[in-house]
Design a protein around this motif. Structure first.
Motif, PDB file in Angstrom:
ATOM      1  N   TYR A   1     -63.220  29.547  31.139  1.00 54.78           N
ATOM      2  CA  TYR A   1     -62.665  30.742  32.080  1.00 54.78           C
ATOM      3  C   TYR A   1     -62.931  30.508  33.498  1.00 54.78           C
ATOM      4  N   ALA A   2     -63.397  29.282  33.704  1.00 49.16           N
ATOM      5  CA  ALA A   2     -63.636  28.954  35.159  1.00 49.16           C
ATOM      6  C   ALA A   2     -62.295  28.841  35.985  1.00 49.16           C
ATOM      7  N   GLY A   3     -61.131  28.844  35.310  1.00 49.88           N
ATOM      8  CA  GLY A   3     -59.969  28.993  36.283  1.00 49.88           C
ATOM      9  C   GLY A   3     -59.514  27.496  36.584  1.00 49.88           C
ATOM     10  N   VAL A   4     -59.954  26.413  35.911  1.00 49.12           N
ATOM     11  CA  VAL A   4     -59.672  25.068  36.115  1.00 49.12           C
ATOM     12  C   VAL A   4     -58.999  24.510  34.866  1.00 49.12           C
ATOM     13  N   PRO A   5     -57.871  24.051  35.021  1.00 55.27           N
ATOM     14  CA  PRO A   5     -57.457  23.357  33.787  1.00 55.27           C
ATOM     15  C   PRO A   5     -58.432  22.407  33.202  1.00 55.27           C
ATOM     16  N   ILE A   6     -58.673  22.207  31.904  1.00 54.86           N
ATOM     17  CA  ILE A   6     -59.375  21.187  31.364  1.00 54.86           C
ATOM     18  C   ILE A   6     -58.869  21.079  30.110  1.00 54.86           C
ATOM     19  N   ASN A   7     -59.217  19.811  29.378  1.00 48.46           N
ATOM     20  CA  ASN A   7     -58.966  19.665  28.113  1.00 48.46           C
ATOM     21  C   ASN A   7     -59.656  19.991  26.907  1.00 48.46           C
ATOM     22  N   PRO A   8     -59.373  21.201  26.156  1.00 49.16           N
ATOM     23  CA  PRO A   8     -60.347  21.686  25.151  1.00 49.16           C
ATOM     24  C   PRO A   8     -60.926  20.867  24.140  1.00 49.16           C
ATOM     25  N   ASP A   9     -60.335  19.765  24.172  1.00 49.80           N
ATOM     26  CA  ASP A   9     -60.661  18.731  23.063  1.00 49.80           C
ATOM     27  C   ASP A   9     -61.552  17.569  23.492  1.00 49.80           C
ATOM     28  N   THR A  10     -61.979  17.672  24.621  1.00 49.97           N
ATOM     29  CA  THR A  10     -62.695  16.204  25.196  1.00 49.97           C
ATOM     30  C   THR A  10     -63.780  16.635  26.067  1.00 49.97           C
ATOM     31  N   VAL A  11     -64.643  17.757  25.614  1.00 48.75           N
ATOM     32  CA  VAL A  11     -65.822  18.191  26.686  1.00 48.75           C
ATOM     33  C   VAL A  11     -66.951  17.536  25.670  1.00 48.75           C
ATOM     34  N   ASP A  12     -67.864  16.927  26.461  1.00 45.50           N
ATOM     35  CA  ASP A  12     -69.289  16.921  25.900  1.00 45.50           C
ATOM     36  C   ASP A  12     -70.183  17.656  26.710  1.00 45.50           C
ATOM     37  N   ILE A  13     -71.308  18.382  25.975  1.00 43.70           N
ATOM     38  CA  ILE A  13     -72.272  18.938  26.723  1.00 43.70           C
ATOM     39  C   ILE A  13     -73.610  18.461  26.293  1.00 43.70           C
TER      40      ILE A  13
ATOM     41  N   LYS B   1     -88.373  25.056  26.643  1.00 44.44           N
ATOM     42  CA  LYS B   1     -89.624  25.721  27.045  1.00 44.44           C
ATOM     43  C   LYS B   1     -89.761  25.412  28.522  1.00 44.44           C
ATOM     44  N   ALA B   2     -89.117  24.230  28.878  1.00 42.89           N
ATOM     45  CA  ALA B   2     -89.562  23.653  30.195  1.00 42.89           C
ATOM     46  C   ALA B   2     -88.807  24.641  31.410  1.00 42.89           C
ATOM     47  N   HIS B   3     -89.846  24.569  32.687  1.00 41.73           N
ATOM     48  CA  HIS B   3     -89.290  25.308  33.751  1.00 41.73           C
ATOM     49  C   HIS B   3     -88.020  25.013  34.308  1.00 41.73           C
ATOM     50  N   ASP B   4     -87.616  23.754  34.500  1.00 45.93           N
ATOM     51  CA  ASP B   4     -86.371  23.025  34.761  1.00 45.93           C
ATOM     52  C   ASP B   4     -85.381  22.757  33.662  1.00 45.93           C
ATOM     53  N   ILE B   5     -84.331  23.116  33.872  1.00 43.43           N
ATOM     54  CA  ILE B   5     -83.268  23.041  32.679  1.00 43.43           C
ATOM     55  C   ILE B   5     -81.982  22.271  33.162  1.00 43.43           C
ATOM     56  N   THR B   6     -81.680  21.356  32.553  1.00 39.02           N
ATOM     57  CA  THR B   6     -80.310  20.781  33.319  1.00 39.02           C
ATOM     58  C   THR B   6     -79.264  20.663  32.190  1.00 39.02           C
ATOM     59  N   ILE B   7     -78.101  20.973  32.759  1.00 43.03           N
ATOM     60  CA  ILE B   7     -76.890  21.377  31.662  1.00 43.03           C
ATOM     61  C   ILE B   7     -76.030  20.282  32.010  1.00 43.03           C
ATOM     62  N   ALA B   8     -75.612  18.985  31.497  1.00 44.05           N
ATOM     63  CA  ALA B   8     -74.588  18.078  31.628  1.00 44.05           C
ATOM     64  C   ALA B   8     -73.412  18.500  30.926  1.00 44.05           C
ATOM     65  N   VAL B   9     -72.173  18.517  31.791  1.00 44.87           N
ATOM     66  CA  VAL B   9     -70.950  18.622  31.125  1.00 44.87           C
ATOM     67  C   VAL B   9     -69.989  17.601  31.480  1.00 44.87           C
ATOM     68  N   GLU B  10     -69.547  16.741  30.618  1.00 40.95           N
ATOM     69  CA  GLU B  10     -68.629  15.743  30.888  1.00 40.95           C
ATOM     70  C   GLU B  10     -67.076  16.281  30.291  1.00 40.95           C
ATOM     71  N   LEU B  11     -66.173  16.206  31.353  1.00 38.29           N
ATOM     72  CA  LEU B  11     -64.788  16.710  31.034  1.00 38.29           C
ATOM     73  C   LEU B  11     -63.677  15.711  30.397  1.00 38.29           C
ATOM     74  N   HIS B  12     -64.209  14.488  30.648  1.00 37.01           N
ATOM     75  CA  HIS B  12     -63.345  13.191  30.346  1.00 37.01           C
ATOM     76  C   HIS B  12     -61.882  13.304  30.680  1.00 37.01           C
ATOM     77  N   LEU B  13     -61.793  13.798  32.203  1.00 38.07           N
ATOM     78  CA  LEU B  13     -60.464  13.807  32.702  1.00 38.07           C
ATOM     79  C   LEU B  13     -60.239  13.202  33.892  1.00 38.07           C
TER      80      LEU B  13
ATOM     81  N   GLY C   1     -66.643  13.730  35.342  1.00 37.35           N
ATOM     82  CA  GLY C   1     -65.286  13.469  34.668  1.00 37.35           C
ATOM     83  C   GLY C   1     -64.279  14.621  34.963  1.00 37.35           C
ATOM     84  N   ALA C   2     -64.320  15.271  36.156  1.00 36.87           N
ATOM     85  CA  ALA C   2     -63.306  15.935  36.691  1.00 36.87           C
ATOM     86  C   ALA C   2     -62.285  15.434  37.380  1.00 36.87           C
ATOM     87  N   LEU C   3     -61.156  16.061  37.559  1.00 39.99           N
ATOM     88  CA  LEU C   3     -60.112  15.667  38.563  1.00 39.99           C
ATOM     89  C   LEU C   3     -60.328  15.491  39.870  1.00 39.99           C
ATOM     90  N   GLN C   4     -61.012  16.760  40.179  1.00 35.63           N
ATOM     91  CA  GLN C   4     -61.238  17.044  41.850  1.00 35.63           C
ATOM     92  C   GLN C   4     -62.803  17.616  41.827  1.00 35.63           C
TER      93      GLN C   4
END
Lengths: 400, 400
Positions: free
Chosen positions: B324-336, B363-375, B284-287
């Motif tokens: 703090y990644a330095g990329v403009p985001i909407n701080p009200d529309t993020v899903d994690i 507890k698993a060895h592999d962890i996946t973090i999904a971030v949806e920005l809705h942009l 959901g990123a612009l670029q």
């Protein structure tokens, strides 16, 4: 400039502070107040994080009306961040309650919070705490404790200067990294002074000073959502109003810089799990911003930090961080000295007896890394700490 | 595309590899050779660090003449970096000795090194090792071992595709973080293929692929002085020469991407002290560049890394890093979501039973973090590992 070891945040004329336990933390003080008996010129800088805590929104609103304020209300134990509309409403409620108690306009009150993210604020306890705060206290200690979390020590500085025949006091207090519910290294810094100063000029001066002090420390590279440094100048010292043309402006600048720099070093030295304070001085840069960036990259490198925890003068890691800082350098002209021991000259190793020359200085608590680029005449400094098992332990622990 | 579990770096037609102990390390193999029996189109990408190891200078010189090479010589145990004029001369001597042994023009040979910085290379041992290398070996194993340091496992991938009725093999090998003399997490990646491909196009394809694979991993944020990924394509498979217009180019792109992505994940999972592989998918990123940057900031955050070491789903730290990644985001529309468990929806906490819903996946060895920005509709992925006591231990240890 006189350093006042006995001074604190309530030492400048007309400032009163208090702090007490409102019940956001289990036992420790968690709510604090700074009150000035006259309106004070106020300037603040905030985190660059796109997620900003609700209190920052409210403080920005207060300062958007005018640069005058008379009170700051701060809580620890809850950052009031990612708490939705209730969070914003809660921060406004904190401001309103403080204003009502002190009979001030609401926009004469600023708000700050630090603590866990994403947990709704227990507003009744906060309001109860605000009601109990005593705006006639002037010992400073309660407030200093109320903003701490797992900080090991109070971080406070106080100096005086003479301006126009009057004694002007500048005092500051900060909290750094480490929380009961570790979430991030929120930095809060509050500076009080009884200097008379023009509002716009105070804002400019704060920004200039922050660039070379608070913005030059890093514990772990993670910029908090709630960082805030705020200065209140109430003019009670009776000096002529400070501005760019005041004949003694350099003295005031130096006092403000000293307070900010000392607080920054105290925060760095008390970083989570820190056993050492590391200062990096970069000289011979083309621009000050280049020098500051390189200094901060070196002091922020996990590999450099871990090496100094191990008391290993592994300058290959320093070279590496200089090289990836993103600033053009000449890779053939760099000198590096660690606490006075030159280890690299014109980018080639200096033959030293590590055990005899280097090991002793690495055992000290304070480590200084000097980097000379031989490109120009600009310089910059940054402060940080080492990376220890304790850092991992603190931050791997469950929040509860 | 077929995954060839039995395949390795010497599986593509016409490639031979060897590796042996030359004496730079105490016991383990420390010098390796890749040899192609015909000239191969070759492309390479290097570290962005301003301090570059001497071998990089020499490899750049070889590829400046033409994009054809036939051999790569690599040593571990010494990075040959910050070693002055002798270091450059030593790297040229490695190239010359390899060229003479194989009866090739010098610019048909590339050079790589990894290991400690600032220590002169023991050139006689290296030259002795080169003399003993056997360019007729085709089992791949000696080479794969020779580039390892304290890596816990060989990192190797091999796939085949069908192009123009011919079987084309793409194989790769990488080394990651951890050294006997830990200095930094040098990344070396070597890819061989018997595909026929245009030289300029191979270079372009490598750069595109690297951006989404090797450049998206981080162990500790420290960019080494010696990083290098090099691909050799010798055309022995007999397919029509690959270029942007080849009808099956997407198949080759996918094979190259798969090899690079798998190697990247293997390097991340074997990061110094790692107990978990962490994958961050930003959508959901612009670029695409925005998505990749945010993903890399999250996976590179010490606080996030330490939390997952502690099996704590502390999403406040993820939010913080996104902000703090330095990329403009909407701080009200993020899903994690963490490994499929949604913890944040439109930037507000989702009420879950942490012990029941979240603790098991942590507890698993592999962890996946999904971030949806809705942009927007762009996506990006990054890989890393957790931050453990072991990381500090490895990097706090003395070099000797």
């Amino acid at each position: 400039m006189q350093i006042r070891h006995e001074g604190h945040i309530a030492t400048p004329l007309g400032f009163y502070t208090d702090g007490l336990h409102a019940g956001l933390k289990r036992f420790k003080k968690d709510i604090g107040l700074i009150y000035s008996d006259v309106p004070a010129q106020t300037a603040a800088v905030y985190t660059q994080n796109y997620f900003k805590g609700a209190p920052i929104t409210v403080t920005q609103a207060s300062l958007a009306t005018s640069s005058l304020t008379q009170a700051l209300i701060v809580n620890s134990g809850n950052a009031n961040t990612c708490t939705g509309k209730k969070g914003i409403a809660d921060a406004y409620a904190m401001r309103a309650a403080t204003a009502a108690k002190l009979q001030l306009p609401v926009d004469y009150v600023t708000v700050a919070s630090t603590g866990v993210i994403g947990v709704p604020l227990n507003l009744p306890r906060v309001l109860d705490g605000i009601a109990q705060l005593d705006e006639t206290q002037s010992n400073g200690h309660g407030f200093q404790e109320a903003i701490l979390t797992t900080d090991k020590a109070v971080k406070s500085v106080c100096v005086t200067i003479e301006l126009d025949g009057q004694t002007v006091t500048v005092a500051g207090v900060a909290k750094g990294s480490g929380m009961i519910n570790p979430n991030m290294a929120t930095l809060l810094g509050f500076i009080t002074t009884d200097a008379a100063i023009e509002g716009v000029y105070l804002d400019k001066l704060l920004r200039q000073t922050i660039e070379r002090s608070f913005n030059q420390i890093t514990i772990d590279g993670d910029t908090s959502t709630n960082d805030m440094v705020l200065v209140m100048a109430n003019g009670r010292a009776g000096n002529d109003i400070l501005c760019a043309n005041h004949p003694q402006i350099l003295q005031f600048k130096a006092a403000l810089m000293y307070v900010c720099e000392q607080l920054s070093k105290k925060v760095a030295a008390d970083g989570e799990g820190a056993t050492k304070l590391i200062e990096v001085n970069v000289t011979g840069a083309l621009q000050q911003t280049d020098a500051r960036l390189i200094a901060k990259k070196v002091v922020g490198s996990n590999l450099v930090k871990a090496a100094f925890f191990g008391e290993d003068g592994n300058w290959g890691r320093i070279i590496d961080a200089i090289g990836y800082a993103g600033v053009p350098i000449n890779p053939d002209t760099v000198d590096i000295a660690i606490s006075g021991v030159t280890v690299l000259k014109n980018s080639e190793p200096v033959i030293i007896d590590e055990a005899r020359d280097l090991t002793p200085v690495l055992k000290a608590h304070d480590i200084t890394i000097a980097v000379e680029l031989h490109l120009g005449n600009e310089a910059g400094t940054a402060w940080g700490c080492d990376l220890s098992y304790e850092y991992v332990k603190i931050n791997a622990a469950y929040r509860t």
